[in-house]
Structure formats: structure tokens, C-alpha cells
Write a protein that holds these residues in place. Structure first.
Motif, PDB file in Angstrom:
ATOM      1  N   PHE A  59       0.760  -1.204   0.095  1.00 28.79           N
ATOM      2  CA  PHE A  59       0.150  -0.412  -0.064  1.00 28.79           C
ATOM      3  C   PHE A  59       1.159   1.087  -0.166  1.00 28.79           C
ATOM      4  N   SER A  60       1.688   1.222   0.486  1.00 29.10           N
ATOM      5  CA  SER A  60       3.346   2.410   0.674  1.00 29.10           C
ATOM      6  C   SER A  60       4.040   3.297  -0.583  1.00 29.10           C
ATOM      7  N   HIS A  61       3.473   1.441  -1.282  1.00 29.79           N
ATOM      8  CA  HIS A  61       4.055   1.818  -2.674  1.00 29.79           C
ATOM      9  C   HIS A  61       3.581   2.123  -3.568  1.00 29.79           C
ATOM     10  N   PHE A  62       2.345   2.222  -3.668  1.00 27.75           N
ATOM     11  CA  PHE A  62       0.753   2.740  -4.077  1.00 27.75           C
ATOM     12  C   PHE A  62       0.709   1.263  -5.126  1.00 27.75           C
ATOM     13  N   ASN A  63       0.315   0.338  -4.394  1.00 26.84           N
ATOM     14  CA  ASN A  63       0.624  -1.392  -5.199  1.00 26.84           C
ATOM     15  C   ASN A  63      -1.227  -1.839  -4.530  1.00 26.84           C
ATOM     16  N   PHE A  64      -2.054  -1.324  -5.257  1.00 25.77           N
ATOM     17  CA  PHE A  64      -3.012  -2.131  -4.247  1.00 25.77           C
ATOM     18  C   PHE A  64      -3.514  -3.335  -4.076  1.00 25.77           C
ATOM     19  N   PHE A  65      -3.061  -4.281  -5.893  1.00 26.06           N
ATOM     20  CA  PHE A  65      -4.237  -5.802  -5.916  1.00 26.06           C
ATOM     21  C   PHE A  65      -3.319  -6.401  -6.505  1.00 26.06           C
ATOM     22  N   TYR A  66      -2.567  -6.066  -7.030  1.00 24.06           N
ATOM     23  CA  TYR A  66      -1.792  -7.362  -7.927  1.00 24.06           C
ATOM     24  C   TYR A  66      -0.578  -7.403  -7.474  1.00 24.06           C
ATOM     25  N   ASP A  67       0.182  -8.856  -7.307  1.00 23.59           N
ATOM     26  CA  ASP A  67       1.694  -8.684  -6.502  1.00 23.59           C
ATOM     27  C   ASP A  67       2.468 -10.027  -6.858  1.00 23.59           C
ATOM     28  N   MET A  68       2.932 -10.472  -8.472  1.00 25.03           N
ATOM     29  CA  MET A  68       3.702 -11.698  -8.443  1.00 25.03           C
ATOM     30  C   MET A  68       5.028 -11.967  -7.308  1.00 25.03           C
ATOM     31  N   GLY A  69       5.028 -11.121  -6.436  1.00 24.67           N
ATOM     32  CA  GLY A  69       6.082 -12.026  -4.912  1.00 24.67           C
ATOM     33  C   GLY A  69       4.418 -12.604  -3.997  1.00 24.67           C
ATOM     34  N   PHE A  70       3.290 -12.805  -4.017  1.00 24.67           N
ATOM     35  CA  PHE A  70       2.263 -12.984  -3.354  1.00 24.67           C
ATOM     36  C   PHE A  70       2.623 -13.878  -3.544  1.00 24.67           C
ATOM     37  N   GLY A  71       3.190 -15.502  -2.593  1.00 19.41           N
ATOM     38  CA  GLY A  71       3.146 -16.367  -2.968  1.00 19.41           C
ATOM     39  C   GLY A  71       3.692 -17.380  -4.606  1.00 19.41           C
ATOM     40  N   THR A 480      19.491  -9.126  -5.120  1.00 18.01           N
ATOM     41  CA  THR A 480      20.223  -8.146  -5.353  1.00 18.01           C
ATOM     42  C   THR A 480      20.435  -8.795  -7.574  1.00 18.01           C
ATOM     43  N   ARG A 481      21.374  -9.679  -7.126  1.00 15.46           N
ATOM     44  CA  ARG A 481      21.479  -9.991  -8.443  1.00 15.46           C
ATOM     45  C   ARG A 481      20.424 -10.383  -9.338  1.00 15.46           C
ATOM     46  N   HIS A 482      19.470 -10.959  -8.529  1.00 14.79           N
ATOM     47  CA  HIS A 482      18.050 -11.716  -9.709  1.00 14.79           C
ATOM     48  C   HIS A 482      16.653 -11.386  -9.014  1.00 14.79           C
ATOM     49  N   PRO A 483      16.132 -10.046  -9.065  1.00 18.71           N
ATOM     50  CA  PRO A 483      14.804  -9.970  -8.066  1.00 18.71           C
ATOM     51  C   PRO A 483      13.605 -10.174  -9.017  1.00 18.71           C
ATOM     52  N   SER A 484      13.946 -10.523  -9.939  1.00 23.34           N
ATOM     53  CA  SER A 484      12.716 -10.911 -10.203  1.00 23.34           C
ATOM     54  C   SER A 484      12.197 -12.577 -10.402  1.00 23.34           C
ATOM     55  N   GLU A 485      13.784 -13.072  -9.760  1.00 18.12           N
ATOM     56  CA  GLU A 485      13.707 -15.470  -9.858  1.00 18.12           C
ATOM     57  C   GLU A 485      13.373 -15.261  -8.999  1.00 18.12           C
ATOM     58  N   ARG A 486      12.407 -16.425  -8.804  1.00 13.21           N
ATOM     59  CA  ARG A 486      11.479 -17.061  -7.270  1.00 13.21           C
ATOM     60  C   ARG A 486      13.130 -17.767  -6.531  1.00 13.21           C
ATOM     61  N   ILE A 487      12.585 -18.554  -4.813  1.00 11.43           N
ATOM     62  CA  ILE A 487      13.757 -19.217  -3.989  1.00 11.43           C
ATOM     63  C   ILE A 487      12.733 -19.611  -3.215  1.00 11.43           C
ATOM     64  N   ASP A 488      13.515 -21.067  -2.516  1.00 10.06           N
ATOM     65  CA  ASP A 488      12.570 -22.214  -2.593  1.00 10.06           C
ATOM     66  C   ASP A 488      13.445 -21.758  -1.123  1.00 10.06           C
ATOM     67  N   THR A 497       7.409 -16.819   5.591  1.00  6.44           N
ATOM     68  CA  THR A 497       9.202 -16.326   4.953  1.00  6.44           C
ATOM     69  C   THR A 497       9.151 -15.161   3.754  1.00  6.44           C
ATOM     70  N   PRO A 498       9.486 -15.742   2.802  1.00  7.12           N
ATOM     71  CA  PRO A 498       8.731 -14.262   1.860  1.00  7.12           C
ATOM     72  C   PRO A 498       8.881 -13.351   1.991  1.00  7.12           C
ATOM     73  N   MET A 499       7.308 -12.550   2.754  1.00 12.26           N
ATOM     74  CA  MET A 499       7.095 -11.843   2.909  1.00 12.26           C
ATOM     75  C   MET A 499       7.483 -10.636   3.676  1.00 12.26           C
ATOM     76  N   TYR A 500       8.562 -11.402   4.852  1.00 14.35           N
ATOM     77  CA  TYR A 500       8.465 -10.321   5.360  1.00 14.35           C
ATOM     78  C   TYR A 500      11.073 -10.188   5.502  1.00 14.35           C
ATOM     79  N   LYS A 764      10.126  -6.974 -14.841  1.00 19.03           N
ATOM     80  CA  LYS A 764      10.206  -6.470 -12.908  1.00 19.03           C
ATOM     81  C   LYS A 764       9.096  -5.873 -13.350  1.00 19.03           C
ATOM     82  N   GLN A 765       8.412  -5.778 -12.083  1.00 19.09           N
ATOM     83  CA  GLN A 765       7.344  -5.159 -11.941  1.00 19.09           C
ATOM     84  C   GLN A 765       7.470  -3.711 -11.027  1.00 19.09           C
ATOM     85  N   ALA A 766       6.624  -2.670 -11.566  1.00 18.02           N
ATOM     86  CA  ALA A 766       6.744  -1.601 -11.050  1.00 18.02           C
ATOM     87  C   ALA A 766       5.429  -0.874 -10.446  1.00 18.02           C
TER      88      ALA A 766
END
Length: 883
Positions: A59-71, A480-488, A497-500, A764-766
Motif C-alpha cells: 500500500f505504501s508503494h501504491f500497489n493495491f492489487f496484484y503482486d508476483m511475490g504474493f506466493g 540483488t542480482r536476480h530481483p524477479s527470480e524465485r527462491i525456494d 517467510t518471503p513476505m518479511y 520487473k514489477q513497477a
């Protein structure tokens, strides 16, 4: 006469805040002395804190709906509507934090900040609940001492602590309930409807789940108040029905955004439950004792005395709330009552705040009339007390310290009718003070036992169990090197854990999911999760193809390296005080965005491994003509020899007579050596007995819940990936099962190796948008490994483009060879319409309230008596004549 409700006396608000501080004094002391947090080890640390932190960051970054990092990606606003995303209290909290952060600033990026502030929020929330409950009781005409006592018995009850400590948003409804009842009473007595509309609207907007609870209670209250009007009412019955119906509609319109979001999140959820088998009556154990040492709720002993004071049933307000209290006490004896309040689903005892609310009003009215009681009335009311509490002490073998207040309070009750005002004030003060001990004993006996301090303190927060510096450093090295990639990766404390720890993961622990995700896991790919839970999805079955397709290019492990997907190699090793960590990197990575012209038809793909190969080679699309095909994987099952150990098979019924008994499938060594992994497609279900059990193939293990577990997800067909071996052992616990091996398929990973290549496109997510920067490519479909949702739009180089679901879950955009940029936006369907309805609802509610109060709408009756006169009135007739 009472002061108008639109005044907010500073002294009263200050008193409520001081009482709230006193109520939290033990919790405050524990935090400063030992760093103990005011939240539970389970859902508190695992869900509440991560969700608050995550939503604030979005919300503080004015994103209110979709996030590729949500699960694995999705609409967090809709999915978290059950929690905080539509909560007005959460909005107020986030706003205060945001403003203070602009000034100070605050460490909002650290999970410690949100963990500590659970206590701060609770202090202020409790103060407001005390204030609103006090004003409601005063509006009933109750004197200020009895009103404050009733307010404290409700506000700082065992239920408030249970709700706030375990699921902090639950206690929000304890504010909305008295606010709504106060609003209804104001209409009945003054024709002021605005507060009622506000109470209903904030409830509907905040939480659709508790809106159902409140609907039941408020409807019953309204029907009683309409069928049996009070002498102080100025509104006739028909007007009550008409106006409150209009008011509810206006409240629904006002809350359209939140209510629509919550309802659609529920409707789009896929929560498969086992068949309900509810007992007619509860098991009579300590958890359900509502009078002494219970877990869900404990009501004060004064409530018991008040309910047996039959003289007071001739008072309207007492009779109303006594009836409600007795109904809930009777309902507490049956799980069917719990199920009814939970939407005829599993029996969850979350209605208990109604019981505390009604019993608090009963106590307040009892104290209002205590001077009119004879010694005989009081003595008779003690009969159930001298039976219930000694029996409870005997059955639990526990004597709780708050019991010392019982003889003191009873003595004062006997003395008050013949004493001065000072003794009455002393009685109410002792009851409030005793209530602090009452709740403290609940904290010590229940919460501390289930949630030991050493696993919910600041030391735990900073440990390797939750969020150590080493973990954060290793994660940051990758992001830092791969901001869009996922980590297990997850800590032992939570799948969230990914949320915090600020990375894109593949796990989520929540009560609400978009059904497409579970359909992807259960039906399309038969992905095996570590346990069969309705509240969690995580990992991708340790299947290398799926890891590559979703760009899960790193896996952080502390153990169980035997289950690592194919192609992952160690690249970093570190340790902290708790454990050792190894970061593994995928050697066969796919571009984060792939452009392909090959289209496969889902109807032609019969097995999970074939579907994986199709997704690696191109894109699977519904309703689009296919131009490519996959050669079906060879089923090795006919080439396997089957033997049994401590088990016997009759058709599809397998009886296992010893733990780790089961079946062994043997393949020729030469055949097994052709493959790196094997996919076991199996349908298996325990029939009896109901217990925790497992399905275990070689190194891969799935834990399963008992058949009657409330959170068990029924999905008997799974695909388990094991390392290729001539011997495949199926191990099971003792019991009777239905088992069908649908197929055994070999994976040599040549398709994956052929698909892996260096990335040519960037994602990237903007803010609220997904932005794809394309390199050189052929025309076709850009496939983005994040879930497609209705409401998505795409623009390619500024022009609208076709966007659709691909690969069963992912997002696909049709592009030409000259496309250079894709921008994907998402707004929930009908959201802007709901905003318009909400604005119309607010304006209409203001106009309607003013016209109603100015007597331009609906006539009013003459009031026979005031609220103060009515609360003191005890009818001379027989006690239950009015019922």
C-alpha cells in the motif's frame, strides 16, 4: 441527563486509555523484561505479522492489487480480505505508520517493528472498545459505575485476549458490535440512523466472515426489539422495519468495495473439506467450560448470579440480554451451534464474543439494580455458584488465583443494598480489578501453556527459526542480482517467510486462495505438497521442470538435500547459531519471460509429465488451435514387478498390518538407468482408521492429516517425483487403503536441457504493473510465470494486446516480432463500479440520515419514558409475562 454522543469528553477517553494500559500491564512488563511479544507462536508469527508488514509495503508503494511475490503471484487485496486488506482499523494503523515514517522515519522494512507494534495497536483498540461499550451502556440508562464495569467485563475479557493474541483482526469485531447496537438504539429513541449505518458498513467492509456472524446477532436483536418494543421507543414497528431495511441497503452500498472483495474472495476460493460428521453435544472437557478455566471463553461468576436473580427478568433490558445469554450458553453445548455460526461448515467456536457481550450487559443491569435486591434474592442467586465452581475446581484439579475475589465480591454484594454510595463504588472497582486477575489467570493457564514465551519473543524473532541475519544476507545476495527470480525457502516458523525476508517465493500460508492455484496443483499437474492442507500451498513437488518454468532458480536448505530437484548445485554455505545453510542454484534455468510460437492443446496432454514437456517446449492454451504436439511419455508400470511386505491387495483395497508396510515395484536396472527421475502417478486414500499418516516413496514423503481433520485437503491423486531407481518402495502406516498406481514415467530431462538458455527478455514489477522488456524474438506468445487473473490488461508498445491464461495458470500475451515492451496491469473485475456504488451509498446515507432526523421522513411516536426511567423500571407483574 447524559451528554450527547457526538461529544468526545477528554476525561473519559483518557480514563479508557488508562484502563487499557492497566489491562495490558502484564504484557507490557513481559515485553520490557524479557522481550515477550503479544502474539501467538502459530498464526500470529506465521500469518498476522507477515501479512501486516506485506500489506503496508504494498500500500505504501501504491500497489493495491496484484503482486508476483504474493506466493506464486496473485491478487493479494482479494486474497487477504479475510485478514487486513479491507479492514478500516488496519487502514488507520497503516496511515499513522506512514505519516510517522515521513517524519521520523520508522524501521517498517523490519519484521521486528510489526511484531512489537501488536501491543501498541491492541492498547489503543481496547481503549476505543471500552469507550464505545461504555457509551452504549450509558445510553441504556445505566449509571456510570455499572456501565464502566460492564464495559470492562466485555472489552478486557478472555475472548478479547484470545482473539487479539491469536488473530489480531478478530477483535476488531468487538468494536463494531456495540457500535452497531448503539446505532440501532439511537434510532429507536432519537430517530438518528447514521451511527447504525456506520456500524453495519464498517463491519461489512472489514470482514465478510464476521459480517455473517453479526447479521445473525443483529437480526435477532432487531426482531426482539421490534416484536417487543421498549416503552422509551419513539419509532413504531413498521417504521423500524422500513427504515432499518433502507439503512442496511445504504450500508451495503457504502461498504461495496470491501464487501464485494470479501465475498468474491470466498466464492473464488477452493477449500475442499472432508464430509462433516458433527456430534450433537460437545465433549465435556476443560476446553469447553465457559465458567472456569475454559479455552474459548470464560464468563464472570457474577453473570451466573445475575441470571438466577429472577426478579430482574421483569426489567426489559435485563430480560433481553439474559435471554440472549441463555441461548448462547445452551448453544455452547453443541458443535452444531458452532457449525451454524460458521456457515454450516466445520465447527469453529468464534461466536463467543456474543456471549461475552450479552453477559456483560446482564452484569451491568444487575449492578444497576443491586440496591433493590433482598438478601434472599442474593442468597438464591448463589446456589449455582456454590455448585458450579467447586465442581469445576474438583474436575480440573486446579485452583485459580482469581477465586480469592469471589468471597470479597459476594460479601460486598450483600452489603451494598444497605450501605452508602461509596461501598457501591468500591464494589464496581473490585469487580474491575478482579477482572484483571481473571484475564491474567487465563493468560497464564491457557495462552502461556500453548504459546511458551521462548518461541514468541524478540530473541526468537532474530533466531534462525524465524529471521536470522545469516538468512537475510544469503537471500539478499541472490535478490540483488536476480530481483524477479524465485527462491525456494522458508524458516521453520512459517511458510510466509518471503513476505518479511523480501523475496519472491513459491509458498503461502493463508485461509483464502484463488481456486485456480489449487486446481493447478491438484488437477493439472498433480503436484505433491509436503502435507495435505487447505491452508497452505508450497513448493512444486521438487520437480525440476516446474522449478525452471516458474523461475525458481535458487533453493536454500538446512537439510533434506536428498529431495533437491534435478540440476541444483551448491553455490553458498553459511551458518548461524541455530543451523547450517546451503544455497543451491539451478543449472538449467529458463528465461524469466519466454516467447514461443508453439501452441499445445490441453486435451491432448494426458499426464503431468506430458504437460510439463509441452510447457517447456511452448505454451498450452485453451480455445486456441494447436500447432504442435508432444510424444506421450512411456508408462513403465507394465514393466514393473510388484511385491508386498506386511500388506495384502484385494482389487484396489490394500490392507497394511505393520507400519512401513506396503508395496515394492521393481524395474530392470538397465531401464531405470535411462532416466534421472521417475514420476509415480498414484491415487491413494486411507479408509481406516482416522489418524495422522503418510505416503512414502523412496526419499519422498508426504504427511497426511486424519480423515476428520478440519484443515485436511482431500486430493487422493498425486504425482511423486523420486530419483530413478530399480526399486520403488511404497511405505504406509498400518491401516486400510484404496490404492491405484496409475503410471510410472521416466524423466531424462532432455526437454528441459534443450529449453534452458540465457535470458533475452527482462521482467520487473513497477508498482502495480508488470513490465516486460523484450529482446530479439519471433512472433508468438510471451509467457510470463505468474498467475493470470480476470481483470488483467496488456499493452504492447502502448497498444492494447490480447492477454490470456496459458500453461494452466500462467499469463500469456500475444505479440508480433517487432514488439519491444509489454505492460500488464490488473484491476479486479467490477472494482470501479463498486467504488461508484460506495460513493453513492455514502452520499445517500448522509442525505437519508439528515432527512430522517429532521422528521421529513416517517412519523414518530411520543416517548412514554426516558431510557433512564426504563432501565430502572421493574414490572410488578409476573417475571416472564412479557416473554
Amino acid at each position: 441527563m447524559m451528554k450527547p454522543l457526538n461529544r468526545l469528553p477528554a476525561k473519559l477517553l483518557t480514563l479508557c486509555l488508562l484502563l487499557s494500559l492497566a489491562a495490558h500491564s502484564v504484557v507490557i512488563y513481559r515485553f520490557f523484561a524479557a522481550g515477550t511479544l503479544f502474539t501467538g507462536k502459530g498464526d500470529g508469527l506465521a500469518q498476522m505479522i507477515p501479512f501486516q508488514m506485506y500489506l503496508y509495503e504494498q500500500f505504501s508503494h501504491f500497489n493495491f492489487f496484484y503482486d508476483m511475490g504474493f506466493g506464486i503471484g496473485g491478487d493479494f487485496f482479494r486474497s487477504l480480505a479475510y485478514y487486513y486488506s479491507t479492514s478500516p482499523i488496519a487502514y488507520l494503523y497503516f496511515t499513522v505508520v506512514y505519516v510517522l515514517d515521513l517524519i521520523l522515519p520508522l524501521p517498517t522494512q523490519h519484521v521486528d517493528f510489526w511484531a512489537v507494534n501488536q501491543l501498541t495497536v491492541s492498547i489503543f483498540k481496547l481503549a476505543v472498545i471500552i469507550y464505545v461499550m461504555f457509551r452504549m451502556l450509558r445510553y441504556f440508562g445505566i449509571n456510570k459505575y455499572a456501565a464502566m464495569t460492564g464495559a470492562m467485563l466485555y472489552s478486557y475479557s478472555t475472548v478479547y485476549f484470545f482473539f487479539t493474541f491469536t488473530w489480531s483482526f478478530f477483535s476488531d469485531v468487538m468494536l463494531y458490535l456495540p457500535l452497531t447496537i448503539l446505532g440501532m438504539e439511537r434510532f429507536f429513541h432519537e430517530k438518528k440512523i447514521g451511527l447504525f449505518i456506520l456500524g453495519i458498513a464498517v463491519t461489512l467492509h472489514s470482514n465478510f466472515y464476521f459480517s455473517y456472524y453479526e447479521f445473525i446477532f443483529v437480526l435477532f436483536y432487531f426482531l426482539y426489539r421490534t416484536i417487543y418494543p421498549k416503552r422509551s421507543d419513539i419509532v413504531p414497528r413498521l417504521t423500524k422495519v422500513c427504515v432499518l431495511t433502507i439503512a442496511v441497503l445504504l450500508a451495503v452500498m457504502t461498504a461495496a468495495v470491501g464487501f464485494y472483495t470479501g465475498v468474491t474472495s470466498y466464492l473464488l476460493n477452493d477449500r475442499t473439506l472432508p464430509p462433516l460428521k458433527l456430534k450433537p453435544f460437545i465433549d465435556f472437557n476443560i476446553l469447553y467450560n465457559v465458567f472456569y478455566h475454559g479455552y474459548y471463553v470464560v464468563i464472570p461468576f457474577i453473570t451466573v448470579m445475575a441470571l438466577i436473580t429472577f426478579k430482574l427478568y421483569r426489567n426489559y433490558t435485563f430480560r433481553l440480554f439474559a435471554v440472549i445469554t441463555l441461548l448462547f450458553l445452551a448453544g455452547s453445548l453443541s458443535p452444531l451451534f458452532d457449525s451454524f455460526f460458521n456457515g454450516f461448515s466445520i465447527d469453529q467456536r468464534r461466536w463467543v464474543y456474543f456471549l461475552v457481550f450479552s453477559s456483560a450487559v446482564v452484569c451491568a443491569v444487575y449492578l444497576q439494580h443491586i440496591r433493590t435486591l433482598s438478601a434472599k434474592d442474593i442468597a438464591v442467586s448463589l446456589l449455582p455458584v456454590v455448585i458450579i465452581y467447586p465442581l469445576s475446581i474438583y474436575s480440573t484439579h486446579q485452583w485459580l488465583p482469581w477465586l480469592v475475589f469471589v468471597p470479597v465480591i459476594i460479601t460486598l454484594i450483600f452489603m451494598v443494598p444497605r450501605s452508602e454510595q461509596r461501598l457501591y463504588v468500591l464494589l464496581t472497582g473490585v469487580i474491575i480489578y478482579g477482572n484483571f486477575y481473571f484475564v491474567h489467570d487465563y493468560i497464564t493457564a491457557q495462552m502461556d501453556t500453548l504459546h511458551p514465551a521462548d518461541i514468541r519473543n524478540m530473541k526468537f524473532i532474530h533466531s534462525g527459526n524465524y529471521n536470522s541475519a545469516v538468512q537475510q544476507s544469503m537471500i539478499q545476495t541472490v535478490t540483488t542480482r536476480h530481483p524477479s527470480e524465485r527462491i525456494d525457502w522458508q524458516t521453520s516458523a512459517t511458510h510466509n517467510t518471503p513476505m518479511y525476508q523480501h523475496f519472491n517465493g513459491i509458498k503461502l500460508y493463508s485461509s483464502i486462495f484463488d481456486k485456480d492455484i489449487y486446481q493447478f496443483y491438484d488437477k493439472a499437474l498433480n503436484i505433491t505438497m509436503d502435507t495435505d492442507s487447505n491452508s497452505i500451498y508450497y513448493r512444486l513437488g521438487e520437480r525440476a521442470n516446474l522449478y525452471a518454468l516458474f523461475n525458481v532458480n535458487h533453493s536454500l536448505r538446512t537439510n533434506n538435500t536428498a529431495t533437491l530437484p534435478y540440476g541444483f548445485k551448491a553455490v553458498d554455505k553459511r551458518s548461524d547459531a541455530v543451523q547450517h545453510y546451503t544455497m543451491y542454484a539451478n543449472q538449467y534455468q529458463l528465461p524469466v519471460v519466454r516467447v514461443t510460437e508453439r501452441v499445445f492443446s490441453p486435451s491432448a496432454l494426458k499426464t503431468p509429465i506430458d504437460r510439463e514437456h509441452a510447457m517447456l517446449r511452448g505454451v498450452v492454451l485453451e480455445d486456441t488451435p494447436a500447432n504442435a504436439a508432444v510424444a506421450p511419455a512411456r508408462n513403465l508400470l507394465p514393466h514393473a514387478r510388484v511385491t508386498f511386505h506386511h500388506a495384502a491387495l484385494n482389487g484396489t483395497h490394500l490392507a497394511v498390518d505393520q507400519d512401513q508396510g506396503g508395496m515394492t515395484f521393481t524395474l530392470d536396472k538397465e531401464l531405470a538407468n535411462r532416466y534421472k527421475d521417475l514420476y509415480i502417478d498414484v491415487s491413494i486414500e486411507l479408509k481406516s482408521p482416522s489418524k495422522y499418516h503418510y505416503v512414502w516413496f523412496n526419499e519422498i514423503y508426504q504427511s497426511r492429516k486424519p480423515l476428520d481433520d478440519d484443515y485436511r485437503r482431500f486430493n487422493p491423486r498425486i504425482t511423486m517425483r523420486i530419483k530413478s531407481s530399480p526399486t520403488i518402495d511404497l511405505k504406509l502406516m498400518t491401516g486400510r487403503y484404496t490404492v491405484k498406481i496409475n503410471g510410472i514415467y521416466g524423466e531424462d530431462y532432455r526437454t528441459l536441457q534443450a529449453a534452458a538458455h540465457a535470458p533475452t527478455h527482462q521482467l520487473k514489477q513497477a508498482g502495480s504493473k508488470l513490465v516486460v522488456t523484450l529482446g530479439t524474438h519471433d512472433p508468438g506468445y510471451a509467457v510470463i510465470p505468474t498467475p493470470y487473473l480476470k481483470g488483467m490488461t496488456a499493452r504492447v508498445d502502448g497498444r492494447a494486446a490480447e492477454i490470456m491464461e496459458g500453461n494452466y495458470l500462467m499469463t500469456a500475451v500475444k505479440i508480433g516480432a517487432d514488439a519491444r515492451q509489454i505492460v500488464i496491469s490488473y484491476t479486479p473485475p467490477w472494482f470501479h463500479l463498486m467504488q461508484l456504488i460506495s460513493i453513492i451509498g455514502i452520499l445517500s446515507a448522509v442525505v437519508f440520515s439528515r432527512k430522517l432526523y429532521r422528521r421529513e421522513l416517517f412519523p414518530k411516536e411520543h416517548r412514554a419514558v426516558s431510557n433512564e426511567e426504563d432501565i430502572d423500571y421493574v414490572a410488578p407483574e409476573q417475571p416472564l409475562d412479557d416473554l
